[in-house]
Design a protein around this motif. Sequence first.
Motif, PDB file in Angstrom:
ATOM      1  N   ILE A  24     -47.464  15.234   5.202  1.00 37.09           N
ATOM      2  CA  ILE A  24     -46.862  14.714   6.765  1.00 37.09           C
ATOM      3  C   ILE A  24     -45.388  13.788   6.004  1.00 37.09           C
ATOM      4  O   ILE A  24     -44.291  13.846   6.869  1.00 37.09           O
ATOM      5  N   ARG A  25     -45.246  13.974   4.891  1.00 30.73           N
ATOM      6  CA  ARG A  25     -43.766  13.329   3.814  1.00 30.73           C
ATOM      7  C   ARG A  25     -42.663  14.553   3.839  1.00 30.73           C
ATOM      8  O   ARG A  25     -41.471  14.254   4.070  1.00 30.73           O
ATOM      9  N   ARG A  26     -43.604  15.856   3.696  1.00 30.79           N
ATOM     10  CA  ARG A  26     -42.807  16.739   4.667  1.00 30.79           C
ATOM     11  C   ARG A  26     -42.257  16.890   5.378  1.00 30.79           C
ATOM     12  O   ARG A  26     -41.128  17.353   5.507  1.00 30.79           O
ATOM     13  N   GLU A  27     -43.652  16.544   6.681  1.00 30.62           N
ATOM     14  CA  GLU A  27     -42.645  17.036   7.643  1.00 30.62           C
ATOM     15  C   GLU A  27     -41.842  15.975   7.792  1.00 30.62           C
ATOM     16  O   GLU A  27     -40.223  16.214   9.072  1.00 30.62           O
ATOM     17  N   PHE A  28     -41.642  15.011   7.766  1.00 27.47           N
ATOM     18  CA  PHE A  28     -40.670  14.079   8.298  1.00 27.47           C
ATOM     19  C   PHE A  28     -39.727  13.621   8.088  1.00 27.47           C
ATOM     20  O   PHE A  28     -38.760  13.566   8.309  1.00 27.47           O
ATOM     21  N   ARG A  29     -39.550  14.810   6.041  1.00 29.81           N
ATOM     22  CA  ARG A  29     -38.562  14.330   5.669  1.00 29.81           C
ATOM     23  C   ARG A  29     -37.461  15.825   6.926  1.00 29.81           C
ATOM     24  O   ARG A  29     -36.296  16.368   5.957  1.00 29.81           O
ATOM     25  N   GLY A  30     -38.443  16.575   6.887  1.00 31.21           N
ATOM     26  CA  GLY A  30     -37.674  18.022   6.964  1.00 31.21           C
ATOM     27  C   GLY A  30     -37.092  18.227   8.432  1.00 31.21           C
ATOM     28  O   GLY A  30     -36.531  18.974   9.273  1.00 31.21           O
ATOM     29  N   LEU A  31     -37.577  17.127   9.294  1.00 29.91           N
ATOM     30  CA  LEU A  31     -37.250  16.739  10.740  1.00 29.91           C
ATOM     31  C   LEU A  31     -35.078  16.605  10.022  1.00 29.91           C
ATOM     32  O   LEU A  31     -34.791  15.976   9.804  1.00 29.91           O
ATOM     33  N   ASN A  32     -34.951  18.016  11.256  1.00 30.26           N
ATOM     34  CA  ASN A  32     -33.735  18.218  11.640  1.00 30.26           C
ATOM     35  C   ASN A  32     -32.807  17.069  12.700  1.00 30.26           C
ATOM     36  O   ASN A  32     -33.588  16.323  13.388  1.00 30.26           O
ATOM     37  N   ASP A  33     -31.713  16.761  11.925  1.00 31.37           N
ATOM     38  CA  ASP A  33     -31.196  15.763  13.231  1.00 31.37           C
ATOM     39  C   ASP A  33     -30.214  16.645  14.092  1.00 31.37           C
ATOM     40  O   ASP A  33     -29.616  17.264  14.043  1.00 31.37           O
ATOM     41  N   TRP A  34     -31.128  16.912  15.502  1.00 29.45           N
ATOM     42  CA  TRP A  34     -30.519  17.150  16.493  1.00 29.45           C
ATOM     43  C   TRP A  34     -30.632  16.670  18.097  1.00 29.45           C
ATOM     44  O   TRP A  34     -30.599  17.029  18.939  1.00 29.45           O
ATOM     45  N   LYS A  35     -29.769  15.142  17.250  1.00 29.14           N
ATOM     46  CA  LYS A  35     -28.962  14.644  18.128  1.00 29.14           C
ATOM     47  C   LYS A  35     -27.662  15.489  18.873  1.00 29.14           C
ATOM     48  O   LYS A  35     -27.438  15.740  19.883  1.00 29.14           O
ATOM     49  N   LYS A  36     -27.094  16.538  17.761  1.00 29.62           N
ATOM     50  CA  LYS A  36     -26.313  17.149  18.412  1.00 29.62           C
ATOM     51  C   LYS A  36     -26.435  18.083  19.753  1.00 29.62           C
ATOM     52  O   LYS A  36     -25.914  19.283  20.213  1.00 29.62           O
ATOM     53  N   ASP A  37     -27.693  19.165  18.574  1.00 32.46           N
ATOM     54  CA  ASP A  37     -28.158  19.988  19.550  1.00 32.46           C
ATOM     55  C   ASP A  37     -29.003  20.209  21.185  1.00 32.46           C
ATOM     56  O   ASP A  37     -28.532  20.238  21.810  1.00 32.46           O
ATOM     57  N   ILE A  38     -29.279  18.609  21.320  1.00 34.06           N
ATOM     58  CA  ILE A  38     -29.593  17.851  22.351  1.00 34.06           C
ATOM     59  C   ILE A  38     -28.430  17.770  23.142  1.00 34.06           C
ATOM     60  O   ILE A  38     -28.817  17.468  24.738  1.00 34.06           O
ATOM     61  N   ARG A  39     -27.543  16.914  23.156  1.00 34.83           N
ATOM     62  CA  ARG A  39     -25.924  16.736  23.521  1.00 34.83           C
ATOM     63  C   ARG A  39     -25.903  17.342  25.048  1.00 34.83           C
ATOM     64  O   ARG A  39     -25.633  16.269  25.848  1.00 34.83           O
ATOM     65  N   PRO A  40     -25.182  18.131  24.206  1.00 31.83           N
ATOM     66  CA  PRO A  40     -25.325  18.881  26.410  1.00 31.83           C
ATOM     67  C   PRO A  40     -26.072  18.805  27.178  1.00 31.83           C
ATOM     68  O   PRO A  40     -26.073  18.887  28.630  1.00 31.83           O
ATOM     69  N   LEU A  41     -27.758  19.257  26.891  1.00 28.73           N
ATOM     70  CA  LEU A  41     -28.468  18.984  27.535  1.00 28.73           C
ATOM     71  C   LEU A  41     -29.012  17.904  28.554  1.00 28.73           C
ATOM     72  O   LEU A  41     -28.969  17.712  29.466  1.00 28.73           O
ATOM     73  N   LEU A  42     -28.196  16.325  27.940  1.00 28.01           N
ATOM     74  CA  LEU A  42     -28.235  14.957  28.194  1.00 28.01           C
ATOM     75  C   LEU A  42     -27.485  14.648  29.713  1.00 28.01           C
ATOM     76  O   LEU A  42     -27.729  13.975  30.475  1.00 28.01           O
ATOM     77  N   ASP A  44     -24.702  12.988  31.991  1.00 27.10           N
ATOM     78  CA  ASP A  44     -24.452  11.997  31.669  1.00 27.10           C
ATOM     79  C   ASP A  44     -23.720  11.191  30.669  1.00 27.10           C
ATOM     80  O   ASP A  44     -24.737  11.439  29.432  1.00 27.10           O
ATOM     81  N   SER A  45     -22.797  10.813  30.499  1.00 24.94           N
ATOM     82  CA  SER A  45     -22.024   9.558  28.590  1.00 24.94           C
ATOM     83  C   SER A  45     -23.459   8.908  28.496  1.00 24.94           C
ATOM     84  O   SER A  45     -23.113   8.479  27.183  1.00 24.94           O
ATOM     85  N   ARG A  46     -23.901   8.482  29.320  1.00 21.19           N
ATOM     86  CA  ARG A  46     -24.598   6.501  29.381  1.00 21.19           C
ATOM     87  C   ARG A  46     -26.177   6.981  28.788  1.00 21.19           C
ATOM     88  O   ARG A  46     -26.574   6.467  27.759  1.00 21.19           O
ATOM     89  N   VAL A  47     -26.154   8.391  29.027  1.00 24.21           N
ATOM     90  CA  VAL A  47     -27.760   8.823  28.933  1.00 24.21           C
ATOM     91  C   VAL A  47     -27.368   8.945  26.981  1.00 24.21           C
ATOM     92  O   VAL A  47     -27.977   9.158  26.551  1.00 24.21           O
ATOM     93  N   GLN A  48     -26.909  10.669  27.418  1.00 23.18           N
ATOM     94  CA  GLN A  48     -25.878  10.270  25.560  1.00 23.18           C
ATOM     95  C   GLN A  48     -26.021   9.445  24.393  1.00 23.18           C
ATOM     96  O   GLN A  48     -26.991   9.816  23.291  1.00 23.18           O
ATOM     97  N   GLY A  49     -25.382   8.643  25.652  1.00 25.40           N
ATOM     98  CA  GLY A  49     -25.264   7.020  24.328  1.00 25.40           C
ATOM     99  C   GLY A  49     -26.411   6.847  24.280  1.00 25.40           C
ATOM    100  O   GLY A  49     -27.004   5.994  22.829  1.00 25.40           O
ATOM    101  N   ALA A  50     -27.558   6.422  25.122  1.00 23.85           N
ATOM    102  CA  ALA A  50     -28.900   6.053  24.999  1.00 23.85           C
ATOM    103  C   ALA A  50     -29.828   6.736  24.033  1.00 23.85           C
ATOM    104  O   ALA A  50     -31.058   6.157  23.058  1.00 23.85           O
ATOM    105  N   MET A  51     -29.524   7.929  23.945  1.00 24.49           N
ATOM    106  CA  MET A  51     -30.842   9.194  23.500  1.00 24.49           C
ATOM    107  C   MET A  51     -29.547   8.852  21.610  1.00 24.49           C
ATOM    108  O   MET A  51     -30.461   8.652  20.790  1.00 24.49           O
ATOM    109  N   GLY A  52     -28.635   8.405  21.743  1.00 22.14           N
ATOM    110  CA  GLY A  52     -28.333   9.001  20.348  1.00 22.14           C
ATOM    111  C   GLY A  52     -27.677   7.456  19.707  1.00 22.14           C
ATOM    112  O   GLY A  52     -28.912   7.473  18.913  1.00 22.14           O
ATOM    113  N   ASP A  53     -27.995   6.295  20.696  1.00 24.47           N
ATOM    114  CA  ASP A  53     -29.128   4.839  20.043  1.00 24.47           C
ATOM    115  C   ASP A  53     -30.550   5.591  19.370  1.00 24.47           C
ATOM    116  O   ASP A  53     -30.933   4.709  18.002  1.00 24.47           O
TER     117      ASP A  53
END
Length: 99
Positions: A24-42, A44-53
């Motif tokens: 479980i620890r390895r799985e949690f550590r292995g999660l990558n920062d996918w914020k940049k990957d999904i930003r274009p899919l979101l 509206d900038s408000r949705v992007q901001g909310a997801m970023g938060d």
Amino acid sequence: MSKETDLQVDYDLLSTSAKQLAQIRREFRGLNDWKKDIRPLLGDSRVQGAMGDFVDNWDNNRKRLVEEIEEVGKMVKTTSDAFKGLDDDLANATRGKKK
């Protein structure tokens, strides 16, 4: 009036628990920062901001969870080692008395 009970330790359960916590620890550590990957899919900038938060909050909580999982894993290992040591000591003491 004393009622005697035997203490039984399930070493397999402790070992399995330690392994699962490590996984479980390895799985949690292995999660990558996918914020940049999904930003274009979101869109509206408000949705992007909310997801970023949300992702920032998740990252902070995930780090804390990883630390806590690691501590619990250490406790399980320490518990298992302590019981195995005690069990060995008692077995050796019993063998010594039988001679």
